[in-house]
Design an enzyme around this catalytic site. Structure first.
Site, PDB file in Angstrom:
ATOM      1  N   SER A  56       0.776  -1.018   0.035  1.00 13.87           N
ATOM      2  CA  SER A  56       0.143  -0.038   0.122  1.00 13.87           C
ATOM      3  C   SER A  56       0.870   1.314   0.104  1.00 13.87           C
ATOM      4  CB  SER A  56      -1.037  -0.117   1.262  1.00 13.87           C
ATOM      5  OG  SER A  56      -1.512   1.252   1.400  1.00 13.87           O
ATOM      6  N   TYR A  80      -2.610  -0.962  10.555  1.00 19.59           N
ATOM      7  CA  TYR A  80      -2.585  -1.277   9.061  1.00 19.59           C
ATOM      8  C   TYR A  80      -1.394  -0.773   8.587  1.00 19.59           C
ATOM      9  CZ  TYR A  80      -4.321  -1.284   4.189  1.00 19.59           C
ATOM     10  OH  TYR A  80      -4.226  -1.494   2.893  1.00 19.59           O
TER      11      TYR A  80
HETATM   12  P1  NDP Z   1     -11.655  -5.887  -0.532  1.00 14.79           P
HETATM   13  O1  NDP Z   1     -12.237  -5.686   0.664  1.00 14.79           O
HETATM   14  O2  NDP Z   1     -12.374  -5.719  -1.668  1.00 14.79           O
HETATM   15  O3  NDP Z   1     -10.958  -7.128  -0.807  1.00 14.79           O
HETATM   16  C1  NDP Z   1     -10.277  -7.881   0.171  1.00 14.79           C
HETATM   17  C2  NDP Z   1     -10.120  -9.413  -0.132  1.00 14.79           C
HETATM   18  O4  NDP Z   1      -9.199 -10.008   0.967  1.00 14.79           O
HETATM   19  C3  NDP Z   1     -11.508 -10.171  -0.431  1.00 14.79           C
HETATM   20  O5  NDP Z   1     -11.545 -10.922  -1.472  1.00 14.79           O
HETATM   21  C4  NDP Z   1     -11.562 -10.855   1.017  1.00 14.79           C
HETATM   22  O6  NDP Z   1     -12.211 -12.082   0.416  1.00 14.79           O
HETATM   23  C5  NDP Z   1     -10.350 -11.288   1.235  1.00 14.79           C
HETATM   24  N1  NDP Z   1      -9.801 -11.710   2.487  1.00 14.79           N
HETATM   25  C6  NDP Z   1      -9.940 -10.872   3.612  1.00 14.79           C
HETATM   26  N2  NDP Z   1      -9.593 -12.020   4.575  1.00 14.79           N
HETATM   27  C7  NDP Z   1      -9.266 -12.878   4.195  1.00 14.79           C
HETATM   28  C8  NDP Z   1      -8.772 -14.381   4.762  1.00 14.79           C
HETATM   29  N3  NDP Z   1      -8.590 -14.420   5.976  1.00 14.79           N
HETATM   30  N4  NDP Z   1      -8.481 -15.335   3.782  1.00 14.79           N
HETATM   31  C9  NDP Z   1      -8.548 -15.297   2.681  1.00 14.79           C
HETATM   32  N5  NDP Z   1      -8.797 -13.952   1.970  1.00 14.79           N
HETATM   33  C10 NDP Z   1      -9.165 -12.821   2.776  1.00 14.79           C
HETATM   34  O7  NDP Z   1     -10.268  -5.002  -0.441  1.00 14.79           O
HETATM   35  P2  NDP Z   1      -9.358  -4.384  -1.604  1.00 14.79           P
HETATM   36  O8  NDP Z   1      -9.425  -5.426  -2.783  1.00 14.79           O
HETATM   37  O9  NDP Z   1      -9.243  -3.061  -1.542  1.00 14.79           O
HETATM   38  O10 NDP Z   1      -8.023  -5.169  -0.888  1.00 14.79           O
HETATM   39  C11 NDP Z   1      -7.206  -5.895  -1.246  1.00 14.79           C
HETATM   40  C12 NDP Z   1      -5.796  -5.891  -0.975  1.00 14.79           C
HETATM   41  O11 NDP Z   1      -5.353  -4.179  -1.612  1.00 14.79           O
HETATM   42  C13 NDP Z   1      -5.574  -5.542   0.407  1.00 14.79           C
HETATM   43  O12 NDP Z   1      -4.266  -6.413   0.925  1.00 14.79           O
HETATM   44  C14 NDP Z   1      -5.385  -4.090   0.807  1.00 14.79           C
HETATM   45  O13 NDP Z   1      -4.504  -4.016   2.137  1.00 14.79           O
HETATM   46  C15 NDP Z   1      -4.905  -3.747  -0.364  1.00 14.79           C
HETATM   47  N6  NDP Z   1      -4.949  -2.225  -0.545  1.00 14.79           N
HETATM   48  C16 NDP Z   1      -6.035  -1.550  -0.792  1.00 14.79           C
HETATM   49  C17 NDP Z   1      -6.238  -0.189  -1.233  1.00 14.79           C
HETATM   50  C18 NDP Z   1      -7.539   0.420  -1.296  1.00 14.79           C
HETATM   51  O14 NDP Z   1      -7.670   1.486  -1.013  1.00 14.79           O
HETATM   52  N7  NDP Z   1      -8.627  -0.239  -1.570  1.00 14.79           N
HETATM   53  C19 NDP Z   1      -5.042   0.727  -1.074  1.00 14.79           C
HETATM   54  C20 NDP Z   1      -3.782  -0.131  -0.858  1.00 14.79           C
HETATM   55  C21 NDP Z   1      -3.811  -1.643  -0.646  1.00 14.79           C
HETATM   56  P3  NDP Z   1     -13.212 -12.970   1.652  1.00 14.79           P
HETATM   57  O15 NDP Z   1     -13.827 -11.987   2.660  1.00 14.79           O
HETATM   58  O16 NDP Z   1     -13.970 -13.682   0.737  1.00 14.79           O
HETATM   59  O17 NDP Z   1     -12.418 -13.882   2.237  1.00 14.79           O
END
Ligand code: NDP
Length: 252
Positions: A146, A159
């Site tokens: 990030s 975070y």
């Molecule tokens: P979302 O909440 O849309 O996606 C998060 C994903 O992670 C989901 O598919 C969720 O699936 C999965 N997840 C969460 N916990 C678990 C777990 N225990 N096991 C397996 N899968 C898990 O958020 P983003 O797409 O934004 O986030 C994706 C990545 O991008 C993260 O690492 C986030 O920190 C990073 N990021 C996001 C930013 C933003 O502004 N959105 C900016 C910078 C980085 P499920 O709940 O089905 O398990």
């Protein structure tokens, strides 16, 4: 379609956190670039929907319900992917969670969950693929960091700490395995429109610190294109990090 439009043809990729947001976009883009893709997360329904979409575009997909915080789940994900699709060329450790909260709110359960998924989840991914990649002398681990892995953000202290952890591990590992054929890339997005912010319970912290400018932030596909760029380079080229932020909000 010309071969150059499918730079990842014949490659096998795993994307964690593929049930929504950035992970779903990465899986779609990797499949469009020709990779066979294993998609993992806890919400199987969402994964099945994505599988149908990718298959409708002639992509090859394997779905596996996975909790990245559980080491055995991630080992099983890699073993099953290798059985179904072949040796893993690309692992995208994308799964992650984020809660806006003040430290003084002492949200210890949220702190712990954030560390379990964002830190231990990445380690479980690395632990499950690294030696296979080293033996094959090729492979690419992409860690979803990030801009909070590059700068600190109030309201997001834990975070931010988890993303600094991802950066530290990635940088050390990259130096340790330099010359082996295995690459490590960190992707460092700023704000992206996804479900990420929806888990926050501390509305006051969110109101104080979340971007309320109304300006356009990144789309998941903007980040997915960065991932495809990183993993499509010639073997002698390492794209070690990509910082990608909304134009109006440079934070680093
Ligand atoms: P979302 O909440 O849309 O996606 C998060 C994903 O992670 C989901 O598919 C969720 O699936 C999965 N997840 C969460 N916990 C678990 C777990 N225990 N096991 C397996 N899968 C898990 O958020 P983003 O797409 O934004 O986030 C994706 C990545 O991008 C993260 O690492 C986030 O920190 C990073 N990021 C996001 C930013 C933003 O502004 N959105 C900016 C910078 C980085 P499920 O709940 O089905 O398990």
């Amino acid at each position: 379609m010309a071969v150059s439009d499918k730079p990842l043809l014949g490659q096998v990729a795993i994307v964690t956190g593929a049930s929504s947001g950035i992970g779903a976009a990465i899986a779609t883009h990797l499949a469009s670039a020709g990779a066979s893709v294993a998609i993992a997360a806890r919400r199987e329904e969402k994964l099945n929907q994505l599988r149908d979409e990718i298959e409708a575009n002639n992509g090859t997909v394997f779905v596996m319900k996975t909790d990245v915080a559980k080491r055995e789940d991630v080992k099983r994900l890699v073993a099953e992917t290798e059985k179904q699709l072949g040796p893993v060329d690309i692992l995208v450790n994308n799964a992650g969670i984020m809660y806006y909260t003040y430290m003084r709110s002492i949200q210890e359960d949220q702190w712990e969950r954030t560390i379990d998924i964002n830190c231990k989840g990445v380690m479980n991914g690395i632990g499950a693929v690294l030696n296979g990649m080293l033996e094959r002398k090729k492979g690419h681990i992409v860690n979803m960091s990030s801009n909070a892995g590059r700068a600190s953000f109030p309201g997001l202290a834990v975070y931010t700490g988890t993303k600094y952890f991802v950066e530290g591990v990635s940088s050390s590992l990259r130096k340790e395995i330099a010359g082996t054929g295995v690459k490590i890339t960190c992707i460092q997005p700023g704000d992206v429109t996804t479900e990420l912010i929806a888990h926050t319970t501390d509305q006051e912290a969110k109101a104080e610190y979340a971007d309320g400018s109304g300006e356009k932030v990144l789309d998941p596909s903007d980040v997915a294109r960065a991932v495809v760029y990183a993993v499509s380079q010639p073997s002698h080229v390492a794209v070690n990090e990509i910082l990608i932020e909304p134009r109006h909000a440079p934070a680093v």
